[in-house]
Scaffold this active site. Structure first.
Site, PDB file in Angstrom:
ATOM      1  N   TYR A  56      -7.191  13.608   3.703  1.00 32.67           N
ATOM      2  CA  TYR A  56      -8.003  12.386   3.732  1.00 32.67           C
ATOM      3  C   TYR A  56      -9.423  12.697   4.202  1.00 32.67           C
ATOM      4  CZ  TYR A  56      -3.501   9.926   3.306  1.00 32.67           C
ATOM      5  OH  TYR A  56      -2.271   9.485   2.884  1.00 32.67           O
ATOM      6  N   HIS A 117       2.869  16.797   2.474  1.00 35.42           N
ATOM      7  CA  HIS A 117       2.273  15.636   1.796  1.00 35.42           C
ATOM      8  C   HIS A 117       2.873  15.389   0.402  1.00 35.42           C
ATOM      9  CE1 HIS A 117      -1.720  13.198   1.687  1.00 35.42           C
ATOM     10  NE2 HIS A 117      -0.753  12.546   1.097  1.00 35.42           N
ATOM     11  N   GLN A 169       8.150   9.767   3.365  1.00 39.92           N
ATOM     12  CA  GLN A 169       7.101   8.756   3.133  1.00 39.92           C
ATOM     13  C   GLN A 169       6.902   8.623   1.625  1.00 39.92           C
ATOM     14  OE1 GLN A 169       2.355   8.449   3.775  1.00 39.92           O
ATOM     15  NE2 GLN A 169       3.482   8.780   5.672  1.00 39.92           N
ATOM     16  N   SER A 199       1.442   2.412   0.375  1.00 44.20           N
ATOM     17  CA  SER A 199       0.867   1.464  -0.599  1.00 44.20           C
ATOM     18  C   SER A 199       1.700   0.173  -0.676  1.00 44.20           C
ATOM     19  CB  SER A 199       0.748   2.113  -1.983  1.00 44.20           C
ATOM     20  OG  SER A 199      -0.050   3.281  -1.921  1.00 44.20           O
ATOM     21  N   GLU A 251      -3.562  -9.877  10.343  1.00 42.73           N
ATOM     22  CA  GLU A 251      -2.487 -10.502   9.553  1.00 42.73           C
ATOM     23  C   GLU A 251      -1.338  -9.524   9.292  1.00 42.73           C
ATOM     24  OE1 GLU A 251      -5.096 -13.016   6.456  1.00 42.73           O
ATOM     25  OE2 GLU A 251      -3.578 -11.753   5.542  1.00 42.73           O
TER      26      GLU A 251
HETATM   27  N1  LIG Z   1       1.966  10.059   1.348  1.00 45.00           N
HETATM   28  C1  LIG Z   1       1.213   9.714   0.328  1.00 45.00           C
HETATM   29  O1  LIG Z   1       1.172  10.393  -0.719  1.00 45.00           O
HETATM   30  C2  LIG Z   1       0.375   8.479   0.417  1.00 45.00           C
HETATM   31  C3  LIG Z   1      -0.201   7.933  -0.739  1.00 45.00           C
HETATM   32  C4  LIG Z   1      -0.948   6.762  -0.617  1.00 45.00           C
HETATM   33  C5  LIG Z   1      -1.114   6.183   0.639  1.00 45.00           C
HETATM   34  N2  LIG Z   1      -0.574   6.758   1.761  1.00 45.00           N
HETATM   35  C6  LIG Z   1      -0.777   6.166   3.117  1.00 45.00           C
HETATM   36  O2  LIG Z   1      -0.402   4.793   3.059  1.00 45.00           O
HETATM   37  C7  LIG Z   1      -1.499   3.991   3.501  1.00 45.00           C
HETATM   38  C8  LIG Z   1      -1.452   2.651   2.805  1.00 45.00           C
HETATM   39  O3  LIG Z   1      -1.453   2.798   1.396  1.00 45.00           O
HETATM   40  P1  LIG Z   1      -2.736   2.416   0.493  1.00 45.00           P
HETATM   41  O4  LIG Z   1      -3.958   2.519   1.322  1.00 45.00           O
HETATM   42  O5  LIG Z   1      -2.598   3.204  -0.759  1.00 45.00           O
HETATM   43  O6  LIG Z   1      -2.399   0.927   0.045  1.00 45.00           O
HETATM   44  P2  LIG Z   1      -2.161  -0.467   0.815  1.00 45.00           P
HETATM   45  O7  LIG Z   1      -2.320  -0.325   2.267  1.00 45.00           O
HETATM   46  O8  LIG Z   1      -0.909  -1.026   0.283  1.00 45.00           O
HETATM   47  O9  LIG Z   1      -3.326  -1.353   0.192  1.00 45.00           O
HETATM   48  C9  LIG Z   1      -4.679  -1.263   0.615  1.00 45.00           C
HETATM   49  C10 LIG Z   1      -5.454  -2.346  -0.119  1.00 45.00           C
HETATM   50  O10 LIG Z   1      -4.844  -3.608   0.143  1.00 45.00           O
HETATM   51  C11 LIG Z   1      -5.808  -4.509   0.662  1.00 45.00           C
HETATM   52  N3  LIG Z   1      -5.157  -5.272   1.736  1.00 45.00           N
HETATM   53  C12 LIG Z   1      -4.505  -4.786   2.820  1.00 45.00           C
HETATM   54  N4  LIG Z   1      -4.029  -5.795   3.583  1.00 45.00           N
HETATM   55  C13 LIG Z   1      -4.377  -6.950   2.952  1.00 45.00           C
HETATM   56  C14 LIG Z   1      -4.188  -8.314   3.255  1.00 45.00           C
HETATM   57  N5  LIG Z   1      -3.522  -8.708   4.357  1.00 45.00           N
HETATM   58  N6  LIG Z   1      -4.716  -9.242   2.400  1.00 45.00           N
HETATM   59  C15 LIG Z   1      -5.384  -8.859   1.288  1.00 45.00           C
HETATM   60  N7  LIG Z   1      -5.597  -7.576   0.943  1.00 45.00           N
HETATM   61  C16 LIG Z   1      -5.095  -6.615   1.775  1.00 45.00           C
HETATM   62  C17 LIG Z   1      -6.920  -3.661   1.222  1.00 45.00           C
HETATM   63  O11 LIG Z   1      -8.146  -4.348   1.082  1.00 45.00           O
HETATM   64  P3  LIG Z   1      -8.986  -4.855   2.397  1.00 45.00           P
HETATM   65  O12 LIG Z   1      -9.535  -3.614   3.000  1.00 45.00           O
HETATM   66  O13 LIG Z   1     -10.000  -5.758   1.792  1.00 45.00           O
HETATM   67  O14 LIG Z   1      -8.029  -5.557   3.289  1.00 45.00           O
HETATM   68  C18 LIG Z   1      -6.883  -2.437   0.320  1.00 45.00           C
HETATM   69  O15 LIG Z   1      -7.646  -2.677  -0.857  1.00 45.00           O
HETATM   70  C19 LIG Z   1      -2.722   4.852   3.185  1.00 45.00           C
HETATM   71  O16 LIG Z   1      -3.868   4.420   3.885  1.00 45.00           O
HETATM   72  C20 LIG Z   1      -2.227   6.205   3.581  1.00 45.00           C
HETATM   73  O17 LIG Z   1      -2.293   6.377   4.995  1.00 45.00           O
HETATM   74  C21 LIG Z   1       0.184   7.886   1.663  1.00 45.00           C
END
Ligand SMILES: NC(=O)c1ccc[n+]([C@@H]2O[C@H](COP(=O)([O-])OP(=O)(O)OC[C@H]3O[C@@H](n4cnc5c(N)ncnc54)[C@H](OP(=O)(O)O)[C@@H]3O)[C@@H](O)[C@H]2O)c1
Length: 276
Positions: A56, A117, A169, A199, A251
């Protein structure tokens, strides 16, 4: 907040992701001050599990996370840190080096969870675990896990790890049932392995789904909160949403306390036909 306790470790059902903190695939110093506001706000709200990776922002997310923990005077033992070794660093020496680099960037002397990862074709998983096991023995890593591992590799990891695999994960959300369909979620639940759902809310269709909207109205909650509550009502499932919006950060944290009834869970289980 609700918690999962597994092998002596208690983790909050909802933690905080750090993808886009400090940049994306490379560091982007122009977002540093915004990233620090996000991390401070998450720590102030009470998030106690942070998910990051050497990948990251090319390691910069780890640097900012460590800085935020120190600046908010959060005690090391009050926060759980997950970080991950990248697929191109899975040789014995590279795993040890990657972990040292992550610890240096975080400014910490151990991480709570260290994950592979992504699996890599032709990797020598036994050799990777030889290094991971050493990190646990040396006290640099408290628990081991994997990410994006399907059943065959997850079982092999269990075989090679000297300590129990704590988590896989994987992507898991209302619209994405891929790891239900491939059997990983059920296997983890039956074998005392945590599923860390990543996600969890990133799909746009969450906002428009009719069933989700109805359940959200019934709880005076947002569809995003219900999507998180649906995940963390499940045994052995925790999640790590990321948001850079302070209202969403709060939230999402509060969503862990929403209690869905059996009928709502059944309707939500069927609200999407198959993985998107
Ligand atoms: N191991 C892996 O391969 C892998 C892959 C992907 C992700 N990850 C980890 O998982 C974490 C989360 O996954 P992600 O970042 O892909 O997706 P996510 O957290 O599901 O979605 C993030 C998006 O959702 C929006 N969001 C979040 N809460 C919200 C709410 N209450 N209301 C409206 N919109 C909302 C955010 O916008 P706003 O900022 O406007 O709220 C952002 O655009 C990552 O940060 C990372 O640490 C790991």
């Amino acid at each position: 907040m609700r918690f999962e306790t597994i092998r002596g470790l208690t983790l909050p059902k909802i933690g905080f992701g750090t993808w886009t903190i400090g940049g994306e695939a490379t560091p982007n110093p122009t977002v540093d001050s915004a990233s620090m506001i996000v991390l401070r706000s998450a720590l102030e709200v009470g998030y106690a599990h942070f998910d990051t990776a050497e990948y990251y922002a090319g390691g910069h997310a780890e640097e900012l996370l460590g800085r935020a923990v120190r600046e908010t005077k959060t005690k090391r033992e009050d926060v759980l840190i997950t970080t991950k070794v990248s697929p191109e660093h899975l040789s014995y020496d590279d795993v040890l080096k990657s972990c040292e680099n992550s610890l240096r960037r975080l400014g910490m002397d151990y991480v709570d969870l260290y994950l592979i990862h992504w699996p890599r074709l032709w990797m020598n998983l036994k050799e990777t675990f030889r290094a991971l096991n050493k990190l646990v023995r040396d006290g640099k890593v408290r628990h081991l896990g994997v990410s994006n591992f399907k059943l065959k590799l997850l079982r092999q990891s269990q075989e090679y790890s000297e300590t129990s695999i704590l988590t896989d994960q994987v992507p898991y959300s209302l619209p994405n049932h891929l790891y239900v369909e491939n059997g990983v979620i059920e296997y983890c639940q039956q074998n005392d392995i945590l599923v860390t759902a990543y996600s969890p809310v990133k799909f746009r269709s969450i906002r428009a789904n009719k069933v989700l909207g109805e359940v959200a109205n019934a709880h005076s909650a947002t569809p995003f909160q219900i999507a998180l509550a649906w995940l963390v009502m499940q045994p052995r499932v925790i999640t790590i949403p990321m948001s850079s919006n302070p209202a969403h950060i709060r939230e999402n944290f509060d969503a862990a306390d929403i209690e869905l009834n059996a009928d709502e869970i059944r309707r939500l289980n069927n609200a999407w036909k198959k993985s998107e």
